[in-house]
Design an enzyme around this catalytic site. Structure first.
Site, PDB file in Angstrom:
ATOM      1  N   PHE A 141     -10.465   7.453   7.611  1.00 37.52           N
ATOM      2  CA  PHE A 141     -10.449   7.750   6.175  1.00 37.52           C
ATOM      3  C   PHE A 141     -11.549   6.933   5.516  1.00 37.52           C
ATOM      4  O   PHE A 141     -12.240   6.154   6.164  1.00 37.52           O
ATOM      5  CB  PHE A 141      -9.077   7.457   5.561  1.00 37.52           C
ATOM      6  N   TYR A 155     -14.867   5.580   4.331  1.00 36.89           N
ATOM      7  CA  TYR A 155     -16.270   5.708   4.748  1.00 36.89           C
ATOM      8  C   TYR A 155     -16.436   5.887   6.255  1.00 36.89           C
ATOM      9  O   TYR A 155     -17.553   5.880   6.763  1.00 36.89           O
ATOM     10  CB  TYR A 155     -17.060   4.474   4.281  1.00 36.89           C
ATOM     11  N   ASP A 172      -7.558  -5.881   1.250  1.00 38.13           N
ATOM     12  CA  ASP A 172      -8.584  -5.288   0.405  1.00 38.13           C
ATOM     13  C   ASP A 172      -9.777  -5.108   1.317  1.00 38.13           C
ATOM     14  O   ASP A 172     -10.168  -6.035   2.038  1.00 38.13           O
ATOM     15  CB  ASP A 172      -8.932  -6.176  -0.794  1.00 38.13           C
ATOM     16  N   SER A 176       0.850  -1.185   0.000  1.00 42.29           N
ATOM     17  CA  SER A 176       0.000   0.000   0.000  1.00 42.29           C
ATOM     18  C   SER A 176       0.885   1.234   0.000  1.00 42.29           C
ATOM     19  O   SER A 176       2.034   1.183   0.457  1.00 42.29           O
ATOM     20  CB  SER A 176      -0.890   0.009   1.247  1.00 42.29           C
ATOM     21  N   ALA A 189      -0.090   5.632   4.057  1.00 40.84           N
ATOM     22  CA  ALA A 189       0.724   5.652   5.278  1.00 40.84           C
ATOM     23  C   ALA A 189      -0.097   5.260   6.501  1.00 40.84           C
ATOM     24  O   ALA A 189       0.422   4.672   7.452  1.00 40.84           O
ATOM     25  CB  ALA A 189       1.327   7.037   5.477  1.00 40.84           C
ATOM     26  N   LYS A 190      -1.412   5.560   6.465  1.00 43.94           N
ATOM     27  CA  LYS A 190      -2.259   5.249   7.623  1.00 43.94           C
ATOM     28  C   LYS A 190      -2.368   3.743   7.837  1.00 43.94           C
ATOM     29  O   LYS A 190      -2.518   3.269   8.954  1.00 43.94           O
ATOM     30  CB  LYS A 190      -3.649   5.867   7.441  1.00 43.94           C
ATOM     31  N   LYS A 191      -2.291   2.965   6.739  1.00 37.23           N
ATOM     32  CA  LYS A 191      -2.373   1.506   6.886  1.00 37.23           C
ATOM     33  C   LYS A 191      -1.116   0.967   7.570  1.00 37.23           C
ATOM     34  O   LYS A 191      -1.184   0.034   8.370  1.00 37.23           O
ATOM     35  CB  LYS A 191      -2.580   0.834   5.529  1.00 37.23           C
TER      36      LYS A 191
END
Length: 202
Positions: free
Chosen positions: A156, A158, A74, A9, A12-14
């Protein structure tokens, strides 16, 4: 040499989220890399019909291209009133990948006439880990409802319109720790902890 783990990915948040899960589980000694940290390679388009297929394809691509154990996820939102959609199309629901504001606006417009008792939904995350010792695919679900308007500035995607079951705040109003403890990705990543612990031990 410190074992490395590629997170397929550029978000960065992941990476931060996975690092928090590892820290909470006491898994130390893994260096997390994002796609920005490795030479670019051709990424297959996300054409899978399920979250599992897409996550596994991304992790296989990453591992084959770099030789570094790779984890990919995913995820998306499944809305009851839309027969489970946006589902795997969540990130590009409004037509352009990653346009959170447009995706939210379209979703809310599509279910604006749906009564509160039929606004059930679930966040779904499938995570795949591929390494030289094989592959593991796990799934986490976070049930809730879709609010009538966005609330909160955290998270982030939804998050601002998703209210977890039994709660009154949106996912974007929760602290990082609260979200990790309950979220679909947190639930999925937690199932990968034993395999990641093995990886860290080398």
């Amino acid at each position: 040499m410190v074992p490395e783990l590629l997170v397929a990915s550029r978000n960065a948040k992941k990476l931060v989220e996975l690092q928090r899960v590892l820290d909470a589980a006491g898994v130390v000694g893994l260096t997390l890399l994002s796609l920005a940290d490795v030479p670019e390679y051709p990424e297959a388009p996300e054409t899978g019909a399920t979250f599992e297929e897409n996550a596994l394809a991304k992790a296989v691509d990453g591992f084959n291209a770099t030789g570094i154990p790779c984890v990919a996820d995913d995820s998306g939102v499944s809305v009851d009133a839309l027969n489970g959609m946006p589902g795997v199309l969540s990130a590009r629901w409004a037509g352009r990948h990653g346009d959170d504001a447009a995706n939210l606006s379209l979703l809310l417009g599509q279910i604006q006439d749906v009564p509160d008792e039929r606004r059930g939904a679930a966040f779904v995350s499938c995570c795949a880990l591929v390494s030289s010792s094989g592959s593991v695919v796990v799934r986490g679900e976070w049930p809730g409802v879709i609010a009538r308007e966005p609330r909160g500035s955290g998270g982030f995607g939804y998050d601002p319109v998703f209210v977890p079951a039994g709660g009154s705040r949106s996912a974007a109003e929760l602290s990082a720790a609260e979200k990790d403890a309950a979220s679909h990705r947190g639930r999925a990543l937690a199932q990968l902890v034993p395999a990641l612990r093995e990886l860290a031990a080398g």
